[in-house]
Every structure is written in C-alpha cells, then in structure tokens.
Design an enzyme around this catalytic site. Structure first.
Site, PDB file in Angstrom:
ATOM      1  N   ARG A  11       0.823  -1.231   0.000  1.00 18.89           N
ATOM      2  CA  ARG A  11       0.000   0.000   0.000  1.00 18.89           C
ATOM      3  C   ARG A  11       0.847   1.267   0.000  1.00 18.89           C
ATOM      4  O   ARG A  11       0.404   2.328   0.408  1.00 18.89           O
ATOM      5  CB  ARG A  11      -0.991   0.013   1.176  1.00 18.89           C
ATOM      6  CG  ARG A  11      -1.981  -1.128   1.147  1.00 18.89           C
ATOM      7  CD  ARG A  11      -3.278  -0.747   1.848  1.00 18.89           C
ATOM      8  NE  ARG A  11      -4.229  -1.832   1.744  1.00 18.89           N
ATOM      9  CZ  ARG A  11      -4.382  -2.781   2.655  1.00 18.89           C
ATOM     10  NH1 ARG A  11      -3.690  -2.752   3.769  1.00 18.89           N
ATOM     11  NH2 ARG A  11      -5.262  -3.739   2.472  1.00 18.89           N
ATOM     12  N   LYS A  36       3.326  11.725 -11.206  1.00 20.63           N
ATOM     13  CA  LYS A  36       2.430  10.966 -12.098  1.00 20.63           C
ATOM     14  C   LYS A  36       3.118   9.640 -12.415  1.00 20.63           C
ATOM     15  O   LYS A  36       4.237   9.632 -12.933  1.00 20.63           O
ATOM     16  CB  LYS A  36       2.166  11.729 -13.387  1.00 20.63           C
ATOM     17  CG  LYS A  36       1.087  12.787 -13.252  1.00 20.63           C
ATOM     18  CD  LYS A  36       0.700  13.346 -14.620  1.00 20.63           C
ATOM     19  CE  LYS A  36      -0.408  14.382 -14.490  1.00 20.63           C
ATOM     20  NZ  LYS A  36      -0.705  15.041 -15.780  1.00 20.63           N
ATOM     21  N   GLU A  52      10.264  19.858 -24.104  1.00 20.86           N
ATOM     22  CA  GLU A  52       9.562  20.080 -22.826  1.00 20.86           C
ATOM     23  C   GLU A  52      10.174  21.273 -22.082  1.00 20.86           C
ATOM     24  O   GLU A  52       9.494  21.933 -21.301  1.00 20.86           O
ATOM     25  CB  GLU A  52       9.614  18.813 -21.951  1.00 20.86           C
ATOM     26  CG  GLU A  52       8.976  17.581 -22.595  1.00 20.86           C
ATOM     27  CD  GLU A  52       7.465  17.471 -22.397  1.00 20.86           C
ATOM     28  OE1 GLU A  52       6.856  18.405 -21.848  1.00 20.86           O
ATOM     29  OE2 GLU A  52       6.892  16.435 -22.807  1.00 20.86           O
ATOM     30  N   LYS A  73       8.143  23.441 -13.077  1.00 20.40           N
ATOM     31  CA  LYS A  73       7.323  22.245 -12.833  1.00 20.40           C
ATOM     32  C   LYS A  73       6.944  22.157 -11.358  1.00 20.40           C
ATOM     33  O   LYS A  73       5.791  21.871 -11.009  1.00 20.40           O
ATOM     34  CB  LYS A  73       8.083  20.995 -13.278  1.00 20.40           C
ATOM     35  CG  LYS A  73       7.344  19.692 -12.982  1.00 20.40           C
ATOM     36  CD  LYS A  73       6.661  19.110 -14.171  1.00 20.40           C
ATOM     37  CE  LYS A  73       5.680  18.013 -13.787  1.00 20.40           C
ATOM     38  NZ  LYS A  73       5.717  16.862 -14.634  1.00 20.40           N
ATOM     39  N   GLU A 101      -4.030  17.863 -10.590  1.00 19.91           N
ATOM     40  CA  GLU A 101      -4.615  18.355 -11.836  1.00 19.91           C
ATOM     41  C   GLU A 101      -6.125  18.527 -11.709  1.00 19.91           C
ATOM     42  O   GLU A 101      -6.900  18.063 -12.543  1.00 19.91           O
ATOM     43  CB  GLU A 101      -4.275  17.379 -12.985  1.00 19.91           C
ATOM     44  CG  GLU A 101      -4.266  18.042 -14.344  1.00 19.91           C
ATOM     45  CD  GLU A 101      -3.640  17.173 -15.427  1.00 19.91           C
ATOM     46  OE1 GLU A 101      -2.514  16.695 -15.236  1.00 19.91           O
ATOM     47  OE2 GLU A 101      -4.286  16.964 -16.452  1.00 19.91           O
ATOM     48  N   ARG A 145      -2.302  22.652 -13.330  1.00 22.84           N
ATOM     49  CA  ARG A 145      -1.381  21.614 -13.799  1.00 22.84           C
ATOM     50  C   ARG A 145      -1.678  21.225 -15.249  1.00 22.84           C
ATOM     51  O   ARG A 145      -0.782  20.815 -15.984  1.00 22.84           O
ATOM     52  CB  ARG A 145      -1.439  20.379 -12.888  1.00 22.84           C
ATOM     53  CG  ARG A 145      -0.392  19.349 -13.278  1.00 22.84           C
ATOM     54  CD  ARG A 145      -0.150  18.293 -12.220  1.00 22.84           C
ATOM     55  NE  ARG A 145       0.889  17.376 -12.680  1.00 22.84           N
ATOM     56  CZ  ARG A 145       1.532  16.522 -11.919  1.00 22.84           C
ATOM     57  NH1 ARG A 145       1.271  16.458 -10.636  1.00 22.84           N
ATOM     58  NH2 ARG A 145       2.448  15.732 -12.427  1.00 22.84           N
ATOM     59  N   ASN A 180       0.092  20.329 -20.121  1.00 12.19           N
ATOM     60  CA  ASN A 180      -0.304  19.511 -21.279  1.00 12.19           C
ATOM     61  C   ASN A 180      -0.294  20.302 -22.578  1.00 12.19           C
ATOM     62  O   ASN A 180      -0.810  19.827 -23.595  1.00 12.19           O
ATOM     63  CB  ASN A 180      -1.694  18.913 -21.046  1.00 12.19           C
ATOM     64  CG  ASN A 180      -1.705  17.945 -19.886  1.00 12.19           C
ATOM     65  OD1 ASN A 180      -0.707  17.262 -19.634  1.00 12.19           O
ATOM     66  ND2 ASN A 180      -2.802  17.891 -19.149  1.00 12.19           N
ATOM     67  N   HIS A 225       0.044  18.649 -25.924  1.00 13.41           N
ATOM     68  CA  HIS A 225      -0.121  17.212 -25.713  1.00 13.41           C
ATOM     69  C   HIS A 225      -1.376  16.647 -26.375  1.00 13.41           C
ATOM     70  O   HIS A 225      -1.417  15.458 -26.676  1.00 13.41           O
ATOM     71  CB  HIS A 225      -0.118  16.876 -24.218  1.00 13.41           C
ATOM     72  CG  HIS A 225       1.260  16.897 -23.612  1.00 13.41           C
ATOM     73  ND1 HIS A 225       2.066  18.017 -23.621  1.00 13.41           N
ATOM     74  CD2 HIS A 225       1.989  15.928 -23.000  1.00 13.41           C
ATOM     75  CE1 HIS A 225       3.218  17.741 -23.024  1.00 13.41           C
ATOM     76  NE2 HIS A 225       3.205  16.483 -22.646  1.00 13.41           N
ATOM     77  N   HIS A 247      -0.607  13.875 -28.675  1.00 20.17           N
ATOM     78  CA  HIS A 247      -1.101  12.532 -28.377  1.00 20.17           C
ATOM     79  C   HIS A 247      -1.717  11.896 -29.638  1.00 20.17           C
ATOM     80  O   HIS A 247      -1.517  10.710 -29.914  1.00 20.17           O
ATOM     81  CB  HIS A 247      -2.140  12.617 -27.258  1.00 20.17           C
ATOM     82  CG  HIS A 247      -2.648  11.298 -26.803  1.00 20.17           C
ATOM     83  ND1 HIS A 247      -2.040  10.569 -25.813  1.00 20.17           N
ATOM     84  CD2 HIS A 247      -3.700  10.554 -27.232  1.00 20.17           C
ATOM     85  CE1 HIS A 247      -2.694   9.436 -25.646  1.00 20.17           C
ATOM     86  NE2 HIS A 247      -3.707   9.400 -26.499  1.00 20.17           N
ATOM     87  N   HIS A 252       7.932  10.974 -27.794  1.00 17.27           N
ATOM     88  CA  HIS A 252       6.946  11.815 -27.094  1.00 17.27           C
ATOM     89  C   HIS A 252       7.298  13.300 -27.211  1.00 17.27           C
ATOM     90  O   HIS A 252       6.442  14.123 -27.564  1.00 17.27           O
ATOM     91  CB  HIS A 252       6.852  11.386 -25.628  1.00 17.27           C
ATOM     92  CG  HIS A 252       5.937  12.251 -24.821  1.00 17.27           C
ATOM     93  ND1 HIS A 252       4.576  12.270 -25.011  1.00 17.27           N
ATOM     94  CD2 HIS A 252       6.191  13.163 -23.848  1.00 17.27           C
ATOM     95  CE1 HIS A 252       4.027  13.145 -24.182  1.00 17.27           C
ATOM     96  NE2 HIS A 252       4.988  13.703 -23.465  1.00 17.27           N
TER      97      HIS A 252
END
Ligand code: GLY
Length: 369
Positions: free
Chosen positions: A121, A143, A185, A227, A237, A242, A246, A249, A253, A267
């Site tokens: 956990r 993330k 980035e 960041k 987010e 946040r 993106n 993105h 994507h 990416h």
C-alpha cells in the site's frame, strides 16, 4: 548545486541538481538504504552505463545495490512488467518505510513509481532521471502509470517521490534525438507562462546543444522550478493549473497514436509538433498573433524538432486525428479541454473547442511542408 523544493501539503520533497552527482551517489543515497541495502529499477540501456559505477560507489559506503532490469522502451510499462516488478520487490523485502530507486528515463520512473505506490500500500521511491525529458518533466510531480490496450498511461497513481537527484552530466551519453525531444519540454515552460524563459531558450539553444555545462544546468533548473511551482499549485490536476503542462499534448497525443506510440515519433517530438499546431490553431481562432505562433515554431524547428504533420511523419486527415482525441483521458462529459495560447508565455485552457473545427484545421495543416 541547486535545491528546488516541491511544496506539497502532505509531503514536500527536494530536487537536487548537481553536475557529477551520479559519481558521488553514495553521498546522496546512503540515507535511503535499509540494512545496508538498496533496491533499484533500471533498463538495459541505462544499466550498461550506470549500474556498475553506482554499485561500486555504494559498495564503498558498505551498501549493496540490488537491481531489477527491464527492457528498454514503452513495452516495460505493462501489466506484465508491473507484476514481475512488484513480485521482485516483495521477494526482496521492500518495506513501506523504505525507498526504491528509479534509475532511468520516463518509462522506468513511471513503472517504478507505480509499483512502489502499490506494494504494501505504498513504499517510497527516489527518482534518478537519466534523460532530459525525465529530468525536466516526468521525474517531478508524482504521475506514475503503465499502458494498457485501451491506451497510454490509463492505469496509474499519483505517488510523489521522496527525492529527485538530477545530474546534468548524464546527458553527455544521451542520444542527440532524445536530447532534442527533452528540449521540447524545456521550451514548453517558456511557452506556458514564462516569455523571458522562452527568450532565454532562443538565445541559449546553440550553447545547450553544444553541451555548455552552465547552460544545461540552467535549462534544467528553470524547468524544474516551473514544474515544481505548477505541481505545488495543483498536485492532482484538479484546478486547471497543472493542465497547463499539457500544452501541445492533445495534438501530440493524436500524432503519437497515429504513429503507434513508437520510435517513429518520440513523445517530445510529438509535443513539439503539438505545440506548434496549438499555436497555429490559436492563431486561426484569432486569439494569437500569427507572428507569435511563427516564433514558437521557429525555435522548435531550429532545435531540429518537427513542427508540421509532414515533419512528424503523419499522413492522416483531420477526421482520423481527431478520432484519437475523442479517446483522450482528459475527455469529460463529451468535451475535451484544450490547451491554447494567446501568445508566447500565455497558454490557457479552453473548454469551447469543437473537434470538427480542429479537424478542418488539421486538413489544412496536412498541406504544410
Ligand atoms: N507531464 C505532465 C504533468 O506532469 O502533469
């Protein structure tokens, strides 16, 4: 040496940026050892460069480094490797209060963070990013995820690392294409909300790619500060802050999906083309000066990054590309929040973007060389 703190209510943590830190890993990592042992996850490529030196340094401090090595590439972000890794961690006696090292790029960081987050956990983990993209983006912010047949990063957790150790010197062995992809980035932080940093990127691009140490360290530090600030403002987010990360993105994507999330388009390359498209689309909507959109694309192109569909190697029409967007995990109640820009350093989250309009825009973009 620079220390940046990610200020979070539950547990703040430090990011240390120190040229040569990976040659002194014992000084930074000994405090995470349990019973004179550390567990690390890495991939085959990184292991070849870094595992032996880190083992040697830690052995000098009386610490044994036990490593789990995954194959290179996205394939490691799978249920299969998650199962193997969690099994290995349990087998090696990973403890809730202990820490697992994630030595590698975004794939290793995402997989390790997820495994650490669910074993018993929640065990701790430490990020040792070895790519520019991981240093300036994925190692910070918690993330973590794996990919599933339904899509990329669809199963995961927010699980913050306890510490991030960045050595800008590791970039010396990074392939040039990966370096360029990570630079996209870096530029992103300027495009989001820091026009002065964008201007700095324009002025320092050549020195960065030439390997100028002070410039590389500054690019990483300014990115990481941005960041950390954004993550501290909106860890999960939920407020829209946040989401600014993106930028590029949603288009990106779709390009990645069209190229099979493969080596055909990395990416960071997809994000570069995606940001150029987001700026041009903003200009089409009359919300961004066309000259600003051009300036954004010019820096990315000068950095050797794709800024058009053709350059990204994508030969698909608007309908096909927006079909990928309809499966985006950010889709809520049938609408897709979309990052647009009012200019350099003026990104914003639009909720009124009609995908049919995006589709028509992409059909026109297809003709751009
Ligand atoms: N890479 C986007 C984020 O960390 O939120």
């Amino acid at each position: 040496m620079t220390r940046v703190t990610v200020e979070l209510a539950a547990a703040s943590y430090d990011i240390l940026i120190e040229p040569g830190a990976f040659r002194r890993s014992d000084q930074h990592l000994a405090r995470f050892a349990r019973a004179d042992r550390l567990l690390a996850v890495t991939d085959e490529g990184v292991a070849a460069h870094w595992l032996a030196p880190l083992r040697e340094q830690l052995a000098g401090a009386g610490i044994a480094l036990d490593a789990f090595v995954v194959p290179q590439g996205e394939q490691a972000k799978s249920w299969d490797w998650l199962e193997r890794l969690t099994g290995w961690l349990l087998d090696r006696g990973a403890e809730r209060g202990g820490h697992v090292l994630a030595l590698g790029g975004g794939v290793v960081g995402d997989l390790t963070g997820f495994a650490a987050g669910i074993v018993k956990r929640g065990c701790g983990f430490v990020q040792l990013p070895t790519t520019l993209l991981a240093q300036v983006d994925s190692s910070v912010g918690g993330k973590t995820a794996i990919n599933t047949p339904a899509g990329k990063n669809l199963v995961g957790l927010f699980h913050q690392p306890a510490f991030v150790l960045i050595d800008p010197e590791v970039l010396a062995t990074l392939p040039a294409r990966q370096l360029r992809a990570g630079w996209a980035e870096v530029v992103k932080y300027g495009l989001i909300d820091d026009p002065a940093f964008f201007t700095w990127c324009e002025a320092n691009r050549a020195a960065f790619f030439a390997g100028e140490p002070a410039v590389r360290a500054e690019a990483i530090e300014r990115s990481v500060r941005a960041k950390a600030r954004i993550v501290a403002a909106d860890e999960r987010e939920t407020t829209g802050v946040r989401a600014l990360l993106n930028l590029g993105h949603t288009f990106g994507h779709a390009l990645e999906a069209e190229t099979g999330f493969s080596e055909r388009l990395l990416h960071g390359e997809a994000v570069a083309a995606g940001m150029a498209l987001a700026f041009r689309y903003s200009a089409r909507r009359g919300e961004c000066d066309a000259a600003e959109a051009e300036r954004a694309a010019t820096l990315l192109a000068a950095s050797g990054l794709p800024t058009t569909l053709v350059q990204a190697g994508v030969d698909a029409n608007g309908a096909a590309l927006t079909a990928h967007m309809r499966h985006d995990k950010k889709m809520t109640g049938g609408a897709l929040p979309f990052l647009l820009a009012r200019g350099i350093g003026r990104a914003w989250l639009a909720h009124d973007v009609a995908l049919d309009d995006v589709s028509a825009f992409l059909d026109r973009e297809r003709r751009r060389g």
